[in-house]
Design a protein around this motif. Sequence first.
Motif, PDB file in Angstrom:
ATOM      1  N   MET A 200       0.896  -1.110  -0.022  1.00 15.42           N
ATOM      2  CA  MET A 200       0.110   0.168   0.052  1.00 15.42           C
ATOM      3  C   MET A 200       0.800   1.312  -0.117  1.00 15.42           C
ATOM      4  O   MET A 200       1.771   1.234   1.059  1.00 15.42           O
ATOM      5  N   ASP A 201       0.665   2.223  -1.025  1.00 17.74           N
ATOM      6  CA  ASP A 201       1.420   3.247  -1.296  1.00 17.74           C
ATOM      7  C   ASP A 201       0.834   4.511  -0.746  1.00 17.74           C
ATOM      8  O   ASP A 201      -0.094   5.004  -1.282  1.00 17.74           O
ATOM      9  N   GLU A 202       1.113   5.314   0.401  1.00 18.90           N
ATOM     10  CA  GLU A 202       0.726   6.597   0.879  1.00 18.90           C
ATOM     11  C   GLU A 202      -0.749   6.508   0.863  1.00 18.90           C
ATOM     12  O   GLU A 202      -1.631   7.534   0.084  1.00 18.90           O
ATOM     13  N   ILE A 203      -1.357   5.618   1.753  1.00 21.11           N
ATOM     14  CA  ILE A 203      -2.879   5.517   1.785  1.00 21.11           C
ATOM     15  C   ILE A 203      -3.499   6.633   2.309  1.00 21.11           C
ATOM     16  O   ILE A 203      -4.636   6.807   2.530  1.00 21.11           O
ATOM     17  N   SER A 204      -2.651   7.200   3.186  1.00 17.37           N
ATOM     18  CA  SER A 204      -3.081   8.548   4.133  1.00 17.37           C
ATOM     19  C   SER A 204      -3.104   9.832   3.473  1.00 17.37           C
ATOM     20  O   SER A 204      -3.647  10.741   4.360  1.00 17.37           O
ATOM     21  N   THR A 205      -2.767   9.916   2.336  1.00 14.88           N
ATOM     22  CA  THR A 205      -2.899  11.218   1.633  1.00 14.88           C
ATOM     23  C   THR A 205      -4.043  11.462   1.559  1.00 14.88           C
ATOM     24  O   THR A 205      -5.350  11.148   1.214  1.00 14.88           O
ATOM     25  N   GLY A 206      -4.481  13.048   2.099  1.00 13.04           N
ATOM     26  CA  GLY A 206      -5.675  13.483   1.976  1.00 13.04           C
ATOM     27  C   GLY A 206      -6.596  13.230   3.366  1.00 13.04           C
ATOM     28  O   GLY A 206      -7.795  13.698   3.490  1.00 13.04           O
ATOM     29  N   LEU A 207      -6.126  12.497   4.282  1.00 11.42           N
ATOM     30  CA  LEU A 207      -6.888  12.011   5.447  1.00 11.42           C
ATOM     31  C   LEU A 207      -6.149  12.446   6.994  1.00 11.42           C
ATOM     32  O   LEU A 207      -5.060  12.891   6.958  1.00 11.42           O
ATOM     33  N   ASP A 208      -7.091  12.850   7.678  1.00  7.28           N
ATOM     34  CA  ASP A 208      -6.517  13.116   9.049  1.00  7.28           C
ATOM     35  C   ASP A 208      -6.017  11.945   9.790  1.00  7.28           C
ATOM     36  O   ASP A 208      -6.199  10.928   9.484  1.00  7.28           O
ATOM     37  N   SER A 209      -5.296  12.297  11.099  1.00  2.00           N
ATOM     38  CA  SER A 209      -4.655  11.535  11.714  1.00  2.00           C
ATOM     39  C   SER A 209      -5.611  10.389  12.306  1.00  2.00           C
ATOM     40  O   SER A 209      -5.214   9.325  12.123  1.00  2.00           O
ATOM     41  N   SER A 210      -6.774  10.665  12.694  1.00  2.42           N
ATOM     42  CA  SER A 210      -7.758   9.783  13.313  1.00  2.42           C
ATOM     43  C   SER A 210      -8.184   8.901  12.373  1.00  2.42           C
ATOM     44  O   SER A 210      -8.276   7.883  12.546  1.00  2.42           O
ATOM     45  N   THR A 211      -8.591   9.166  11.024  1.00  2.30           N
ATOM     46  CA  THR A 211      -8.852   8.290  10.185  1.00  2.30           C
ATOM     47  C   THR A 211      -8.083   7.384   9.649  1.00  2.30           C
ATOM     48  O   THR A 211      -8.193   6.227   9.400  1.00  2.30           O
ATOM     49  N   THR A 212      -6.638   7.771   9.534  1.00  5.17           N
ATOM     50  CA  THR A 212      -5.690   6.961   9.172  1.00  5.17           C
ATOM     51  C   THR A 212      -5.447   5.952  10.233  1.00  5.17           C
ATOM     52  O   THR A 212      -5.250   4.732   9.890  1.00  5.17           O
ATOM     53  N   PHE A 213      -5.555   6.213  11.443  1.00  2.00           N
ATOM     54  CA  PHE A 213      -5.342   5.312  12.605  1.00  2.00           C
ATOM     55  C   PHE A 213      -6.637   4.332  12.476  1.00  2.00           C
ATOM     56  O   PHE A 213      -6.234   2.950  12.646  1.00  2.00           O
ATOM     57  N   GLN A 214      -7.649   4.721  12.352  1.00  2.00           N
ATOM     58  CA  GLN A 214      -8.822   3.584  12.020  1.00  2.00           C
ATOM     59  C   GLN A 214      -8.421   2.818  10.910  1.00  2.00           C
ATOM     60  O   GLN A 214      -8.989   1.655  11.130  1.00  2.00           O
ATOM     61  N   ILE A 215      -8.102   3.367   9.546  1.00  2.00           N
ATOM     62  CA  ILE A 215      -7.904   2.204   8.616  1.00  2.00           C
ATOM     63  C   ILE A 215      -6.659   1.486   8.797  1.00  2.00           C
ATOM     64  O   ILE A 215      -6.855   0.186   8.551  1.00  2.00           O
ATOM     65  N   VAL A 216      -5.462   1.910   9.467  1.00  2.00           N
ATOM     66  CA  VAL A 216      -4.476   1.058   9.962  1.00  2.00           C
ATOM     67  C   VAL A 216      -4.806   0.061  10.873  1.00  2.00           C
ATOM     68  O   VAL A 216      -4.479  -1.318  10.850  1.00  2.00           O
ATOM     69  N   ASN A 217      -5.843   0.566  11.794  1.00  2.00           N
ATOM     70  CA  ASN A 217      -6.070  -0.451  12.855  1.00  2.00           C
ATOM     71  C   ASN A 217      -6.988  -1.484  12.338  1.00  2.00           C
ATOM     72  O   ASN A 217      -6.993  -2.806  12.550  1.00  2.00           O
ATOM     73  N   SER A 218      -7.900  -1.422  11.328  1.00  2.00           N
ATOM     74  CA  SER A 218      -8.783  -2.374  10.407  1.00  2.00           C
ATOM     75  C   SER A 218      -7.795  -3.223   9.941  1.00  2.00           C
ATOM     76  O   SER A 218      -8.106  -4.543   9.896  1.00  2.00           O
ATOM     77  N   LEU A 219      -6.684  -2.692   8.914  1.00  3.71           N
ATOM     78  CA  LEU A 219      -5.887  -3.439   8.178  1.00  3.71           C
ATOM     79  C   LEU A 219      -5.131  -4.492   9.246  1.00  3.71           C
ATOM     80  O   LEU A 219      -4.932  -5.573   9.020  1.00  3.71           O
ATOM     81  N   ARG A 220      -4.711  -4.099  10.490  1.00  3.82           N
ATOM     82  CA  ARG A 220      -4.116  -4.880  11.483  1.00  3.82           C
ATOM     83  C   ARG A 220      -5.031  -6.131  11.731  1.00  3.82           C
ATOM     84  O   ARG A 220      -4.573  -7.198  11.946  1.00  3.82           O
ATOM     85  N   GLN A 221      -6.268  -5.818  12.196  1.00  6.68           N
ATOM     86  CA  GLN A 221      -7.235  -6.650  12.386  1.00  6.68           C
ATOM     87  C   GLN A 221      -7.198  -7.917  11.330  1.00  6.68           C
ATOM     88  O   GLN A 221      -7.240  -9.223  11.654  1.00  6.68           O
ATOM     89  N   SER A 222      -7.330  -7.435  10.316  1.00  5.45           N
ATOM     90  CA  SER A 222      -7.647  -8.259   9.169  1.00  5.45           C
ATOM     91  C   SER A 222      -6.224  -9.161   8.749  1.00  5.45           C
ATOM     92  O   SER A 222      -6.347 -10.167   8.456  1.00  5.45           O
ATOM     93  N   ILE A 223      -5.286  -8.612   8.857  1.00 10.93           N
ATOM     94  CA  ILE A 223      -3.964  -9.163   8.509  1.00 10.93           C
ATOM     95  C   ILE A 223      -3.649 -10.240   9.488  1.00 10.93           C
ATOM     96  O   ILE A 223      -3.440 -11.634   9.396  1.00 10.93           O
TER      97      ILE A 223
END
Length: 488
Positions: A200-223
């Motif tokens: 995944m390449d720079e998936i946080s572009t244009g997002l705030d830190s809270s949203t980025t945390f939620q996305i990465v946390n969701s990815l962590r669970q799925s992985i």
Amino acid sequence: MNFFINKIEDFLNAVCVLPSRKRPIKILNDISGIIKPGRMTLLLGPPGSGKTTLLLTLAGKLNANLKVSGEVTYNGHGMDEFVPQRTSAYISQNDLHIGEMTVRETLAFSARCQEMLTELSRREKATNIKPDPDIDAYMKATSVQGQEGIVTDYILKILGLDICADTMVGDAMLRGISGGQKKRVTTGEMLVGPAKALFMDEISTGLDSSTTFQIVNSLRQSIHILGGTALIALLQPAPETYDLFDDIILLSEGQIVYQGPREQVLGFFRSMGFSCPERKGVADFLQEVTSQKDQQQYWTRRYEPYHFVSVTEFADAFWSFHVGRELRDELSTPFDKSKNHPAALTTSRYGVSKRELLRACMSREFLLMKRNSFVYIFKLFQLLLIATIAMTVFLRTKMNHGSIEDGLVYMGALFVGILTHLFNGFAELAMSIAKLPVFYKQRDLLFYPAWAYAIPTWILKIPISFLECGIYVGLTYYVIGFDPDIQR
């Protein structure tokens, strides 16, 4: 002008008349490492360090014009022994989706095209491994549509998209889900398929830190739940997002400065004489400590004069660090291919049969036509209006077919009809062009071949064109005077 000059230079270089002015540039310089399964790896590095090139190389999507010396292997297997486009997935920072489809429909279409469970069952039966009884029972108890629904619902839950599952994705002209939810939909498209290695390449572009945390946390669970592998490049992750990762890869000037557990990275730089102050985020420190203009502020050896430590010195010192020595030992031992599970690498180019791919694309095209029904209704109303105008402008009072002037009148009526159908077709041109980026993405990810995307459009839309022509001709043919017999 530049285009033609380049073409002339290429021709002269080919016939050895003119020496080439092109010089090779090294993007990645002698890098080696291991991306471990079941772990989240963060790829850090300043802009221009080669992060995107590394991700594209690992995903098997590198431009053919770039030369690669070295080898990328998956579980000891070379890239030519399986289909890397379906085993791994490169996810760019651009979210490309069809706005008229809901989140559930987007993921269900991806699941239907890739059909992870069908492929897994087929691979298990093709080997000596005993089929999983749960999967076998699941395959017998559910239809294809049922499999899509269960897999889709599972991914929706993991990624936290169940709250917007029936909301349209949206685009620039249609209000839809939020930017953070679109990022998760982009990831969900890959999770419903057989691809277990996510780059995944720079998936946080244009997002705030809270949203980025939620996305990465969701990815962590799925992985961790589904047993995948993720290498995620982020530019400036927040401290709480940084702490979600298991491993760190620090890339600078095309060289790997550090690769290993997140807990050991600060110890490596302390051994080099640099430490991260409490006020500073670790991710920001890692990207600044190799920079010549920012490095001095982190120097901690007060009794020694500061001297600039180059990226090459960091990279060489890493292999002497205990994490680097362990990594070197792992690299020196070839992976035992017999330990590779047959379901880990995808060997088929497409997940389902050609007929099923055609049916999936057909059902999606029909769905989009229903969602855009207003366009077709408006086109029909426009056609009736122009037909009425043509009937009154060219209304025949008597039949004259002998003079040139009468022939010109009939040719004018024909021209109006042809022009009407031409502009009626232009109405769909913008919609077709808007869907092209999605088509290119899904074609490159081997969701379906190009013909499976194009044929449903012909099958569904050419009859509409014939219907429009029939209505126009039926209304105008006798009234304008092309023929005196109304029954014809």
